[in-house]
Design a protein around this motif. Structure first.
Motif, PDB file in Angstrom:
ATOM      1  N   ARG A 125     -50.802 -32.550 -58.140  1.00 57.04           N
ATOM      2  CA  ARG A 125     -50.014 -31.447 -58.686  1.00 57.04           C
ATOM      3  C   ARG A 125     -50.892 -30.463 -59.449  1.00 57.04           C
ATOM      4  N   ALA A 126     -51.872 -30.972 -60.164  1.00 54.77           N
ATOM      5  CA  ALA A 126     -52.762 -30.101 -60.932  1.00 54.77           C
ATOM      6  C   ALA A 126     -53.554 -29.175 -60.026  1.00 54.77           C
ATOM      7  N   ASP A 127     -53.893 -29.626 -58.828  1.00 55.06           N
ATOM      8  CA  ASP A 127     -54.631 -28.778 -57.891  1.00 55.06           C
ATOM      9  C   ASP A 127     -53.725 -27.727 -57.260  1.00 55.06           C
ATOM     10  N   VAL A 128     -52.472 -28.067 -57.025  1.00 51.93           N
ATOM     11  CA  VAL A 128     -51.521 -27.056 -56.561  1.00 51.93           C
ATOM     12  C   VAL A 128     -51.378 -25.965 -57.618  1.00 51.93           C
ATOM     13  N   ALA A 129     -51.271 -26.381 -58.875  1.00 52.97           N
ATOM     14  CA  ALA A 129     -51.182 -25.427 -59.977  1.00 52.97           C
ATOM     15  C   ALA A 129     -52.423 -24.542 -60.035  1.00 52.97           C
ATOM     16  N   ASP A 130     -53.587 -25.142 -59.856  1.00 50.35           N
ATOM     17  CA  ASP A 130     -54.835 -24.382 -59.872  1.00 50.35           C
ATOM     18  C   ASP A 130     -54.822 -23.305 -58.796  1.00 50.35           C
ATOM     19  N   PHE A 131     -54.384 -23.670 -57.590  1.00 52.05           N
ATOM     20  CA  PHE A 131     -54.328 -22.707 -56.491  1.00 52.05           C
ATOM     21  C   PHE A 131     -53.387 -21.555 -56.827  1.00 52.05           C
ATOM     22  N   MET A 132     -52.215 -21.859 -57.351  1.00 53.59           N
ATOM     23  CA  MET A 132     -51.235 -20.803 -57.614  1.00 53.59           C
ATOM     24  C   MET A 132     -51.692 -19.872 -58.726  1.00 53.59           C
ATOM     25  N   VAL A 133     -52.318 -20.416 -59.760  1.00 52.08           N
ATOM     26  CA  VAL A 133     -52.823 -19.553 -60.831  1.00 52.08           C
ATOM     27  C   VAL A 133     -53.942 -18.656 -60.306  1.00 52.08           C
ATOM     28  N   LYS A 134     -54.828 -19.196 -59.507  1.00 52.75           N
ATOM     29  CA  LYS A 134     -55.920 -18.384 -58.960  1.00 52.75           C
ATOM     30  C   LYS A 134     -55.400 -17.343 -57.972  1.00 52.75           C
ATOM     31  N   GLN A 135     -54.307 -17.655 -57.262  1.00 50.28           N
ATOM     32  CA  GLN A 135     -53.700 -16.653 -56.398  1.00 50.28           C
ATOM     33  C   GLN A 135     -53.004 -15.570 -57.223  1.00 50.28           C
ATOM     34  N   ALA A 136     -52.461 -15.932 -58.377  1.00 51.05           N
ATOM     35  CA  ALA A 136     -51.913 -14.922 -59.279  1.00 51.05           C
ATOM     36  C   ALA A 136     -53.005 -13.965 -59.732  1.00 51.05           C
ATOM     37  N   GLU A 137     -54.166 -14.516 -59.993  1.00 52.62           N
ATOM     38  CA  GLU A 137     -55.301 -13.699 -60.435  1.00 52.62           C
ATOM     39  C   GLU A 137     -55.835 -12.808 -59.314  1.00 52.62           C
ATOM     40  N   ASN A 138     -55.927 -13.376 -58.134  1.00 55.22           N
ATOM     41  CA  ASN A 138     -56.548 -12.680 -56.999  1.00 55.22           C
ATOM     42  C   ASN A 138     -55.810 -13.059 -55.722  1.00 55.22           C
ATOM     43  N   PRO A 139     -54.680 -12.428 -55.456  1.00 54.01           N
ATOM     44  CA  PRO A 139     -53.849 -12.850 -54.328  1.00 54.01           C
ATOM     45  C   PRO A 139     -54.480 -12.527 -52.969  1.00 54.01           C
ATOM     46  N   SER A 140     -54.842 -13.571 -52.253  1.00 57.38           N
ATOM     47  CA  SER A 140     -55.478 -13.403 -50.943  1.00 57.38           C
ATOM     48  C   SER A 140     -54.615 -13.919 -49.801  1.00 57.38           C
ATOM     49  N   HIS A 141     -53.395 -14.407 -50.121  1.00 57.87           N
ATOM     50  CA  HIS A 141     -52.540 -14.975 -49.077  1.00 57.87           C
ATOM     51  C   HIS A 141     -51.140 -14.364 -49.078  1.00 57.87           C
ATOM     52  N   ILE A 142     -51.037 -13.090 -49.420  1.00 56.63           N
ATOM     53  CA  ILE A 142     -49.740 -12.423 -49.391  1.00 56.63           C
ATOM     54  C   ILE A 142     -49.198 -12.430 -47.963  1.00 56.63           C
ATOM     55  N   HIS A 143     -47.905 -12.758 -47.855  1.00 54.60           N
ATOM     56  CA  HIS A 143     -47.196 -12.859 -46.565  1.00 54.60           C
ATOM     57  C   HIS A 143     -47.795 -13.944 -45.673  1.00 54.60           C
ATOM     58  N   GLN A 144     -48.320 -14.994 -46.321  1.00 54.27           N
ATOM     59  CA  GLN A 144     -48.815 -16.162 -45.609  1.00 54.27           C
ATOM     60  C   GLN A 144     -48.169 -17.425 -46.168  1.00 54.27           C
ATOM     61  N   TYR A 145     -48.412 -18.551 -45.474  1.00 51.68           N
ATOM     62  CA  TYR A 145     -47.833 -19.844 -45.818  1.00 51.68           C
ATOM     63  C   TYR A 145     -48.951 -20.869 -46.002  1.00 51.68           C
ATOM     64  N   PRO A 146     -49.788 -20.726 -47.023  1.00 57.35           N
ATOM     65  CA  PRO A 146     -50.899 -21.666 -47.178  1.00 57.35           C
ATOM     66  C   PRO A 146     -50.428 -23.100 -47.425  1.00 57.35           C
ATOM     67  N   ALA A 147     -50.965 -24.024 -46.633  1.00 54.15           N
ATOM     68  CA  ALA A 147     -50.704 -25.451 -46.811  1.00 54.15           C
ATOM     69  C   ALA A 147     -51.892 -26.062 -47.546  1.00 54.15           C
ATOM     70  N   LEU A 148     -51.608 -26.952 -48.496  1.00 56.21           N
ATOM     71  CA  LEU A 148     -52.649 -27.481 -49.380  1.00 56.21           C
ATOM     72  C   LEU A 148     -52.768 -28.993 -49.255  1.00 56.21           C
ATOM     73  N   SER A 149     -54.003 -29.459 -49.264  1.00 52.24           N
ATOM     74  CA  SER A 149     -54.263 -30.911 -49.172  1.00 52.24           C
ATOM     75  C   SER A 149     -55.599 -31.225 -49.817  1.00 52.24           C
ATOM     76  N   ASN A 150     -55.645 -32.351 -50.550  1.00 48.87           N
ATOM     77  CA  ASN A 150     -56.931 -32.839 -51.065  1.00 48.87           C
ATOM     78  C   ASN A 150     -57.728 -33.547 -49.990  1.00 48.87           C
ATOM     79  N   GLN A 151     -57.089 -33.926 -48.905  1.00 47.95           N
ATOM     80  CA  GLN A 151     -57.744 -34.743 -47.880  1.00 47.95           C
ATOM     81  C   GLN A 151     -58.364 -33.865 -46.788  1.00 47.95           C
TER      82      GLN A 151
END
Length: 214
Positions: A188-214
């Motif tokens: 969950r902490a890594d999902v949060a990290d991704f969303m905060v960094k996208q708030a700072e620098n949105p590079s996936h507007i109108h996309q559906y990024p899937a996230l995995s540690n594996q």
């Protein structure tokens, strides 16, 4: 920057609050219950509003000065049928028509929503989605479809199976789904990290990024 987080009292939403504060942002939250703030940094930068994501006045108040909006609504461990996500999407799009959102709107859904359901790997996980999580993900899909039909600058974040473990900042981001893409678990902490960094620098507007540690 000012980051608004809707659905901030638990789970990924709470982790997003913590991560945004760690990165020295000003954070406005909207949640029905009080936030546990004892282990948070920079709480002077936190404006915690108590209210409902399904109340237009509360939503407008929370998003009024936002530079980015993170939607992290959840139903906890409940697997019962829900209309929370579609009800919220209906209100969000109605609000956008009246007072357009021009800042990034980063929406937490889940891997298994929309067309990603076709790429869930493993017999056990397919059975979980088919028999246990089906109705929840039906409504998450409705939310995705309703928001995607709008012209707001949206992003749908689809994490894999969520885990409560410390932040790593090491995770895969997949925007092209294919057989064998193998979206596994993520913290969950890594999902949060991704969303905060996208708030700072949105590079996936109108996309559906899937996230995995594996």
């Amino acid at each position: 920057m000012n980051i608004t987080i809707i659905g901030a009292s638990a789970g990924v939403g709470l982790e997003t609050v913590k991560r945004a504060l760690q990165r020295n942002h000003r954070v406005t939250t909207l949640a029905r219950s009080a936030l546990p703030v004892t282990d948070m940094e920079n709480t002077a930068n936190l404006n915690a509003l108590k209210g409902s994501a399904l109340n237009k006045a509360d939503l407008l108040k929370a998003t009024a000065d936002a530079d980015a909006i993170v939607i992290a609504l959840g139903t906890g461990k409940s697997m019962k049928p829900t209309i929370l996500y579609s009800d919220f999407a209906r209100l969000l799009t109605e609000t956008h028509r009246e007072t357009p959102f021009t800042v990034p709107v980063i929406v937490l859904t889940g891997y298994g929503a929309g067309e990603s359901g076709q790429y869930v790997d493993g017999f056990v996980m397919r059975m979980v989605f088919k028999y246990l999580l089906k109705e929840v993900y039906v409504d998450k899909t409705r939310m995705e479809q309703m928001i995607a039909a709008s012209d707001m600058p949206w992003m749908m974040v689809r994490p894999g199976l969520l885990k409560d473990k410390p932040l790593t900042e090491q995770y895969r981001v997949e925007t092209e789904l294919h057989a064998g893409v193998n979206i596994g678990s993520i913290r969950r902490a890594d999902v949060a990290d991704f969303m905060v960094k996208q708030a700072e620098n949105p590079s996936h507007i109108h996309q559906y990024p899937a996230l995995s540690n594996q």
